[in-house]
Write a protein that holds these residues in place. Structure first.
Motif, PDB file in Angstrom:
ATOM      1  N   UNK A  45      28.356  56.476 138.180  1.00  0.00           N
ATOM      2  CA  UNK A  45      27.152  56.374 137.373  1.00  0.00           C
ATOM      3  C   UNK A  45      25.894  56.867 137.687  1.00  0.00           C
ATOM      4  N   UNK A  46      25.912  57.879 138.771  1.00  0.00           N
ATOM      5  CA  UNK A  46      24.705  58.382 139.188  1.00  0.00           C
ATOM      6  C   UNK A  46      24.143  59.399 138.025  1.00  0.00           C
ATOM      7  N   UNK A  47      22.761  59.620 138.099  1.00  0.00           N
ATOM      8  CA  UNK A  47      22.053  60.476 137.383  1.00  0.00           C
ATOM      9  C   UNK A  47      22.224  60.011 135.748  1.00  0.00           C
ATOM     10  N   UNK A  48      21.878  58.867 135.419  1.00  0.00           N
ATOM     11  CA  UNK A  48      21.816  58.315 134.039  1.00  0.00           C
ATOM     12  C   UNK A  48      23.021  58.287 133.692  1.00  0.00           C
ATOM     13  N   UNK A  49      24.146  58.192 134.403  1.00  0.00           N
ATOM     14  CA  UNK A  49      25.710  58.132 134.106  1.00  0.00           C
ATOM     15  C   UNK A  49      26.140  59.514 133.612  1.00  0.00           C
ATOM     16  N   UNK A  50      25.290  60.538 133.874  1.00  0.00           N
ATOM     17  CA  UNK A  50      26.056  61.893 133.280  1.00  0.00           C
ATOM     18  C   UNK A  50      26.385  62.610 134.609  1.00  0.00           C
ATOM     19  N   UNK A  51      26.302  62.256 135.497  1.00  0.00           N
ATOM     20  CA  UNK A  51      26.888  63.228 136.563  1.00  0.00           C
ATOM     21  C   UNK A  51      27.121  62.325 137.915  1.00  0.00           C
ATOM     22  N   UNK A  52      28.642  61.979 137.831  1.00  0.00           N
ATOM     23  CA  UNK A  52      28.955  61.109 139.077  1.00  0.00           C
ATOM     24  C   UNK A  52      28.935  61.852 140.238  1.00  0.00           C
ATOM     25  N   UNK A  58      24.769  62.849 125.116  1.00  0.00           N
ATOM     26  CA  UNK A  58      25.470  63.722 125.962  1.00  0.00           C
ATOM     27  C   UNK A  58      26.539  63.184 126.804  1.00  0.00           C
ATOM     28  N   UNK A  59      27.607  63.564 126.644  1.00  0.00           N
ATOM     29  CA  UNK A  59      28.800  62.900 127.242  1.00  0.00           C
ATOM     30  C   UNK A  59      29.030  63.420 128.719  1.00  0.00           C
ATOM     31  N   UNK A  60      29.392  62.970 129.965  1.00  0.00           N
ATOM     32  CA  UNK A  60      29.356  63.341 131.214  1.00  0.00           C
ATOM     33  C   UNK A  60      30.643  64.256 131.215  1.00  0.00           C
ATOM     34  N   UNK A  61      30.664  64.865 132.051  1.00  0.00           N
ATOM     35  CA  UNK A  61      31.882  66.026 132.442  1.00  0.00           C
ATOM     36  C   UNK A  61      32.421  65.563 133.834  1.00  0.00           C
ATOM     37  N   UNK A  62      31.576  65.005 134.539  1.00  0.00           N
ATOM     38  CA  UNK A  62      31.962  64.436 135.969  1.00  0.00           C
ATOM     39  C   UNK A  62      31.888  62.904 136.063  1.00  0.00           C
ATOM     40  N   UNK A  63      32.943  62.261 136.302  1.00  0.00           N
ATOM     41  CA  UNK A  63      32.791  60.883 136.284  1.00  0.00           C
ATOM     42  C   UNK A  63      32.726  60.361 137.431  1.00  0.00           C
ATOM     43  N   UNK A  64      32.239  59.227 137.735  1.00  0.00           N
ATOM     44  CA  UNK A  64      31.990  58.586 139.174  1.00  0.00           C
ATOM     45  C   UNK A  64      31.420  57.289 139.021  1.00  0.00           C
TER      46      UNK A  64
END
Length: 382
Positions: free
Chosen positions: A227-234, A219-225
């Motif tokens: 790397x929190x939450x397994x890199x999926x939710x910055x 699953x690709x993140x939609x919020x970048x930052x």
């Protein structure tokens, strides 16, 4: 601050599917976390690790109370809407398949979705599902079917749907936000690959959602930052809201027992309304707290206003759509006429609902209906 009118003992709250009262233990847990004063789970010092433990405890509670298998990952989001967006937008390379009655956070974030119709009782057409899956054979397919509808309360046969989806080698997601605390939700038993939750639907506070998914999925993140939450939710996690979610999970067994009493109250409400009233999804398995009721000739905004003036909170459907009163696409998909869809409201009761509240709702309903009859006789439109 709540107005005096909405705080009194005579106020009847019957909009649990929009949001639920906050549990006592949830408030206590939130205050305890707030007493830490500083909490960034990404910090390596002691205060940061205290915050990290809150998150880990919450993940453990999700796993234990929702029956999450070891091969599934748990990620915190700001809401079920964000979690649903993450599924759809984060899996763009898949062909998206979903029912006609999904929540807008699914329908509006999907890419060229293939829509499965529902029958007049609001249940997904499994034959059409198989036809679509057969047509898409050879593609990567993501099927998203909500466990229970937020407007009608109709429960979908998710376990059977998952079996069909997996037979075609596809991936299955269910939005279980409306189901938690009302019916049993066990991810392992359902067999789904992804599942969405929302804290404020079962006694938590707004600001915490959950996406659970199979570790094999990309699953690709939609919020970048950072790397929190397994890199999926910055972004720094909302530790306070997540602590509330964690505490609310402990209440699920008690809530499920309470739902037996709530179903009796819901059935009493429906029994005492006139026979000419249409209750959508009545012939299907439904959430024990939900009634979607059609009042002939009276627009839902007029009904809502009258209920509100009588200190009763109900809804015209999805709270996410409030402010734009238009015919419910869910009811239209079930074969309702435009007039029926425009004249229907949702009553969703819960653990603080009493027998006297049901009587007050019924009396108010009749008052509105009788006023409609008076206005009709005088030639006025209602």
């Amino acid at each position: 601050m709540l107005s005096d009118r909405s705080k009194g003992s005579s106020y009847v709250y019957a909009d649990y599917n929009a949001t639920t009262p906050i549990g006592k233990n949830v408030k206590e847990s939130i205050l305890e976390v707030l007493s830490l004063q500083t909490f960034n789970p990404s910090s390596l010092h002691r205060r940061g690790q205290e915050a990290r433990k809150v998150l880990q405890d919450a993940r453990d509670n999700v796993r234990n109370f929702i029956g999450v298998p070891d091969n599934k990952e748990i990620v915190f989001t700001s809401s079920a809407t964000e979690a649903n967006n993450l599924v759809m937008a984060g899996m763009k390379e898949y062909q998206h398949v979903m029912s006609a009655i999904e929540h807008p956070s699914i329908l509006n974030s999907a890419r060229n979705p293939h829509i499965i119709p529902v029958n007049k009782n609001g249940v997904v057409d499994l034959v059409e599902l198989e036809k679509i899956l057969n047509k898409l054979k050879g593609n990567k397919i993501l099927v998203s079917i909500m466990m229970a509808n937020n407007e009608t309360g109709v429960i979908q046969p998710i376990k059977r749907i998952t079996e069909i989806v997996h037979k075609f080698g596809a991936v299955c997601h269910t939005d279980a936000a409306q189901s938690i605390g009302k019916i049993n939700v066990n991810m392992e038993d359902l067999g789904v690959d992804l599942l969405t939750l929302s804290a404020h639907k079962f006694g938590g506070i707004v600001g915490s959602g959950v996406l659970i998914f199979d570790k094999k999925l990309e699953i690709k993140p939609i919020i970048f930052g950072g790397g929190q939450e397994k890199g999926l939710r910055g972004g720094t996690e909302n530790v306070v809201a997540i602590a509330g979610l964690s505490a609310a999970l402990h209440n699920i067994p008690e809530l499920l027992v309470k739902m037996k009493e709530i179903e009796v109250l819901r059935d009493q409400l429906e029994y005492e309304l006139p026979n000419l009233t249409n209750i959508f999804g009545k012939n299907s398995e439904r959430l024990p707290n939900t009634s979607c009721i059609y009042m002939s000739g009276v627009k839902n905004d007029v009904q809502l206003m009258n209920f509100d003036l009588n200190n009763i909170a109900v809804s015209n459907g999805s709270a996410c759509s409030s402010g734009k009163i238009e015919p419910s696409y869910v009811l239209l998909a079930m074969g309702a006429t435009k007039e029926q869809a425009e004249c229907s409201i949702r009553i969703s009761i819960g653990w603080e609902t009493k027998c006297k509240d049901i009587k007050k709702i019924i009396n108010c309903w009749y008052s509105i209906y009788n006023q409609k009859a008076i206005n009709s006789d005088s030639g006025d439109l209602y």
